[in-house]
Design an enzyme around this catalytic site. Structure first.
Site, PDB file in Angstrom:
ATOM      1  N   ARG A 101      11.008   8.882  -4.627  1.00  0.00           N
ATOM      2  CA  ARG A 101      10.970   8.794  -3.004  1.00  0.00           C
ATOM      3  C   ARG A 101      11.431   9.945  -2.347  1.00  0.00           C
ATOM      4  O   ARG A 101      12.272  10.587  -2.777  1.00  0.00           O
ATOM      5  CB  ARG A 101      11.848   7.576  -2.552  1.00  0.00           C
ATOM      6  CG  ARG A 101      12.114   7.220  -1.214  1.00  0.00           C
ATOM      7  CD  ARG A 101      10.796   6.580  -0.608  1.00  0.00           C
ATOM      8  NE  ARG A 101      11.092   5.648   0.608  1.00  0.00           N
ATOM      9  CZ  ARG A 101      10.174   5.436   1.507  1.00  0.00           C
ATOM     10  NH1 ARG A 101       8.773   5.678   1.138  1.00  0.00           N
ATOM     11  NH2 ARG A 101      10.226   4.906   2.493  1.00  0.00           N
ATOM     12  N   THR A 374       0.023   4.918   2.531  1.00  0.00           N
ATOM     13  CA  THR A 374       0.251   4.739   1.178  1.00  0.00           C
ATOM     14  C   THR A 374      -1.003   4.401   0.280  1.00  0.00           C
ATOM     15  O   THR A 374      -1.859   3.928   0.645  1.00  0.00           O
ATOM     16  CB  THR A 374       1.088   3.579   1.212  1.00  0.00           C
ATOM     17  OG1 THR A 374       1.982   3.870   2.102  1.00  0.00           O
ATOM     18  CG2 THR A 374       1.686   2.896  -0.129  1.00  0.00           C
ATOM     19  N   THR A 392       3.104   7.359  -1.378  1.00  0.00           N
ATOM     20  CA  THR A 392       2.736   7.532  -0.084  1.00  0.00           C
ATOM     21  C   THR A 392       3.089   8.606   0.545  1.00  0.00           C
ATOM     22  O   THR A 392       3.839   9.560   0.110  1.00  0.00           O
ATOM     23  CB  THR A 392       3.582   6.198   0.762  1.00  0.00           C
ATOM     24  OG1 THR A 392       2.862   6.205   2.068  1.00  0.00           O
ATOM     25  CG2 THR A 392       5.011   6.503   0.751  1.00  0.00           C
ATOM     26  N   ILE A 393       2.305   9.002   1.776  1.00  0.00           N
ATOM     27  CA  ILE A 393       2.639  10.107   2.919  1.00  0.00           C
ATOM     28  C   ILE A 393       3.262   9.187   3.985  1.00  0.00           C
ATOM     29  O   ILE A 393       3.334  10.100   5.023  1.00  0.00           O
ATOM     30  CB  ILE A 393       2.053  11.284   2.981  1.00  0.00           C
ATOM     31  CG1 ILE A 393       0.583  10.646   3.062  1.00  0.00           C
ATOM     32  CG2 ILE A 393       1.966  12.280   2.058  1.00  0.00           C
ATOM     33  CD1 ILE A 393      -0.472  11.833   3.426  1.00  0.00           C
ATOM     34  N   ASN A 394       3.334   7.961   4.085  1.00  0.00           N
ATOM     35  CA  ASN A 394       3.791   6.996   5.197  1.00  0.00           C
ATOM     36  C   ASN A 394       2.514   6.775   6.170  1.00  0.00           C
ATOM     37  O   ASN A 394       1.823   5.929   5.658  1.00  0.00           O
ATOM     38  CB  ASN A 394       4.942   7.675   5.821  1.00  0.00           C
ATOM     39  CG  ASN A 394       5.589   6.480   6.746  1.00  0.00           C
ATOM     40  OD1 ASN A 394       5.484   5.318   6.364  1.00  0.00           O
ATOM     41  ND2 ASN A 394       6.043   6.673   7.829  1.00  0.00           N
ATOM     42  N   SER A 446       9.181  -0.094   1.704  1.00  0.00           N
ATOM     43  CA  SER A 446       8.464  -1.468   1.396  1.00  0.00           C
ATOM     44  C   SER A 446       7.583  -1.740   0.407  1.00  0.00           C
ATOM     45  O   SER A 446       7.263  -2.541   0.031  1.00  0.00           O
ATOM     46  CB  SER A 446       7.853  -2.089   2.730  1.00  0.00           C
ATOM     47  OG  SER A 446       8.674  -2.165   3.770  1.00  0.00           O
ATOM     48  N   GLY A 467       2.719  -0.482   4.546  1.00  0.00           N
ATOM     49  CA  GLY A 467       3.870  -0.608   5.288  1.00  0.00           C
ATOM     50  C   GLY A 467       4.548  -2.068   4.876  1.00  0.00           C
ATOM     51  O   GLY A 467       4.826  -2.538   3.908  1.00  0.00           O
TER      52      GLY A 467
HETATM   53  O1  DON Z   1       7.516   3.262   2.106  1.00  0.00           O
HETATM   54  C1  DON Z   1       7.066   2.482   2.990  1.00  0.00           C
HETATM   55  O2  DON Z   1       7.187   1.413   2.918  1.00  0.00           O
HETATM   56  C2  DON Z   1       6.102   3.006   3.985  1.00  0.00           C
HETATM   57  N1  DON Z   1       6.307   4.543   4.071  1.00  0.00           N
HETATM   58  C3  DON Z   1       4.788   2.860   3.287  1.00  0.00           C
HETATM   59  C4  DON Z   1       3.663   3.221   4.102  1.00  0.00           C
HETATM   60  C5  DON Z   1       2.357   2.783   4.099  1.00  0.00           C
HETATM   61  O3  DON Z   1       2.112   1.846   3.349  1.00  0.00           O
HETATM   62  C6  DON Z   1       1.119   3.053   4.655  1.00  0.00           C
HETATM   63  N2  DON Z   1      -0.122   2.491   4.636  1.00  0.00           N
HETATM   64  N3  DON Z   1      -0.586   1.577   5.351  1.00  0.00           N
END
Ligand code: DON
Length: 565
Positions: A101, A374, A392-394, A446, A467
């Site tokens: 991470r 992600t 992911t890049i968020n 998440s 997310g």
């Molecule tokens: O780590 C996380 O929970 C978020 N940054 C994930 C982002 C994500 O899944 C974007 N996709 N829709």
């Protein structure tokens, strides 16, 4: 039959039904292969991973190749400018997890996204250089390979370099995504970037700058990214764009091997990601809360099933918000908040007659002394090793900040921190002190890369983007197979819903549930809305069938594809 014999017969039938639920509808199967499989967000990446497996590489070799290929073929979320989590299960049954991470840079501070009045400054944690966390992907890929890989690294990096030079064909969905985010690319980047051009379905995008970066990484290893020419260029680029990175930030970055979260649900053993992801803990909490209810009997996506799941989700996300953060910075009472009795007590207030308002739910009380976009891919190799990776890049294309010289987008993972207690982030998630910002701290996630065993044998490998909906999508997909007897493909494609405590609303996947049904849920007292994204996540899964063959579940919501042999 004698009375007691009838009783035992009925009991045996009940147990059998719970574990081998017969399907009530015609199954659509995904790709079925005999030995090995890679399922990812792009066919090019799955193919590259599968080729590595065919060459005799193991799941970890394929992981590295697939992740680098996704960085090329799927710039929306695939990355070397972000981070991720990997959960593995070796053919011996040994399990583990790697946390790569992103971390907050050394210059980060608790109130960095607040104005002088203590209010969150809009977009500061989501757009541009200040939103960027120190990337972990390259460190994670190399760490995994060093520990478990068998093929030479050159063989693993080369296919991604070749793909970047050969170019990647734009899909219809990609055309739409690029178009949607172009105004933000222009707002964030000083100079024009490759994605400012008009890209149409069928066009080929060549990624020559990324090919050069990967070439240097192939030659010099991860130190190229964290200490070498690439590191220097990256630091300069971020600082020129208003961020605050130093060479020390990159040099200090190290991935961490973690103990995964492991718990039982019926005959299943679930292995999922531990903090700093909330995925495994929330999944464990929700599944343990719903286990006493016979959701198989209630039926798939029936009112009663949705009620039980929503109420468990509400309670789990309330705990997430209070207790979870980076375990290297905060004490998390893991055993207590995943204890079955504690979780059953959490459901004491649940009744089928009306919802428990989120205002009546806060984190559970335990005896606890505080010291103070992600993408997912799943791989099973022909040796029986499994890896589940979410990276992911968020946000979509991360911070939208694209380093043209190095050829990749930078993440906006800093938004996953709680900028201010109680203030929602881009996924509407609220956090507390446990997830506040501090230098070198990892932001709460998440992401829920998960592996499932059944009766001690490898059964499923799955995960998704999305997310906060990642946790609830992984949950529903496991239940779709286990409780409702679906094939992996059907389980992945099935309509999904979501609740995350706050906002206090049940979100239904757009156009997948009838208005009449949603009104019935409203009549029970729930607030209901359509999930306005194109979808709730892109699930990616592999199911081990009874004959040992593998079935891929590649979400039709995206360009996801299974490849194997
Ligand atoms: O780590 C996380 O929970 C978020 N940054 C994930 C982002 C994500 O899944 C974007 N996709 N829709």
């Amino acid at each position: 039959m004698k009375k007691h014999l009838i009783f035992f017969f009925l009991l045996a039938t009940l147990i059998a039904c719970k574990d081998h639920t017969p399907s009530t509808h015609t199954k659509t199967h995904g790709l079925i292969t005999q030995q090995a499989m890679v399922v990812s967000a792009r066919e090019e990446a799955s193919q590259i991973g599968s080729d590595i497996l065919k060459k005799g590489g193991n799941a970890f070799d394929a992981l590295a190749a697939t992740e680098l290929a996704l960085a090329v073929a799927f710039p929306y979320a695939g990355n070397i400018g972000g981070g991720g989590f990997m959960v593995y299960r070796l053919n011996s049954g040994e399990i583990g997890a790697l946390d790569y991470r992103e971390k907050a840079p050394l210059a980060a501070s608790k109130n960095m996204y607040l104005d002088e009045n203590g209010n969150v400054v809009p977009n500061k944690s989501t757009l541009g250089a200040l939103a960027v966390g120190v990337p972990g992907s390259i460190a994670g890929i190399f760490e995994t390979h060093q520990r478990f890989g068998t093929l030479p690294l050159e063989d693993i990096v080369q296919p991604a370099i070749d793909l970047a030079k050969r170019g990647v064909v734009v899909t219809e969905k990609q055309e739409q995504r690029i178009k949607k985010y172009q105004p933000l690319f222009r707002e964030v980047n000083k100079d024009s970037i490759i994605f400012d051009e008009i890209w149409k379905t069928g066009d080929t995008i060549y990624y020559s700058a990324l090919a050069s970066t990967l070439e240097r990484i192939k030659i010099n290893g991860p130190s190229e990214f964290y200490e070498g020419e690439t590191a220097k260029k990256l630091v300069d680029f971020i600082n020129e764009n208003g961020g605050s990175f130093t060479m020390e930030d990159l040099k200090k970055y190290k991935p961490v091997w973690r103990k995964p979260i492991v718990f039982k649900y019926d005959s299943l053993k679930i292995i999922s990601m531990s903090p700093p992801s909330s995925g495994g803990v929330c999944l464990a909490q929700i599944m343990k809360m719903i286990e006493p209810y016979d959701i198989h009997e209630y039926g798939h996506n029936s009112k009663k099933t949705i009620q039980v799941i929503v109420e468990a989700e509400r309670r789990a996300f309330a705990d997430r918000s209070y207790y979870l953060g980076d375990p290297d910075f905060v004490d998390i009472p893991l055993d207590k908040i995943t204890d079955s009795l504690y979780l059953q007590n959490r459901m004491d207030t649940f009744t089928f007659t009306k919802p428990t308002p989120s205002t009546d739910i806060s984190h559970g009380s335990i005896e606890f002394s505080e010291s103070n976009e992600t993408t997912h891919f799943s791989i099973i190799d022909s040796f029986g090793n499994a890896v589940s990776v979410t990276t992911t890049i968020n946000g979509a294309y991360g911070s939208k900040l694209y380093c043209s010289e190095l050829g990749f987008f930078l993440n906006n993972e800093m938004d996953d921190f709680s900028s201010k207690p109680g203030e929602p982030n881009m996924f509407g998630l609220v956090g507390a002190e446990a997830n506040n910002i501090a230098p070198e701290k990892r932001m709460l996630s998440s992401m829920t890369p998960t592996i499932v065993e059944k009766n001690g044998m490898l059964y499923m490998v799955l995960g998704t983007r999305g997310g906060s909906t990642i946790i609830t999508s992984v949950l529903q997909t496991i239940l779709n197979v286990h409780e409702f007897g679906m094939s992996m493909q059907d389980a992945v494609d099935a309509p999904r819903f979501h609740h995350q405590w706050l906002p206090d609303v049940v979100q239904f996947e757009e156009k997948k549930f009838s208005n009449t049904f949603k009104r019935e849920i409203e009549d029970l007292g729930y607030q209901v809305t359509d999930y306005d994204n194109p979808s709730l996540g892109n699930m990616v899964g592999i199911l081990v069938l009874k004959n040992g063959h593998l079935e891929g579940g590649a979400d039709k919501r995206g360009d996801d594809t299974a490849v194997g042999f």
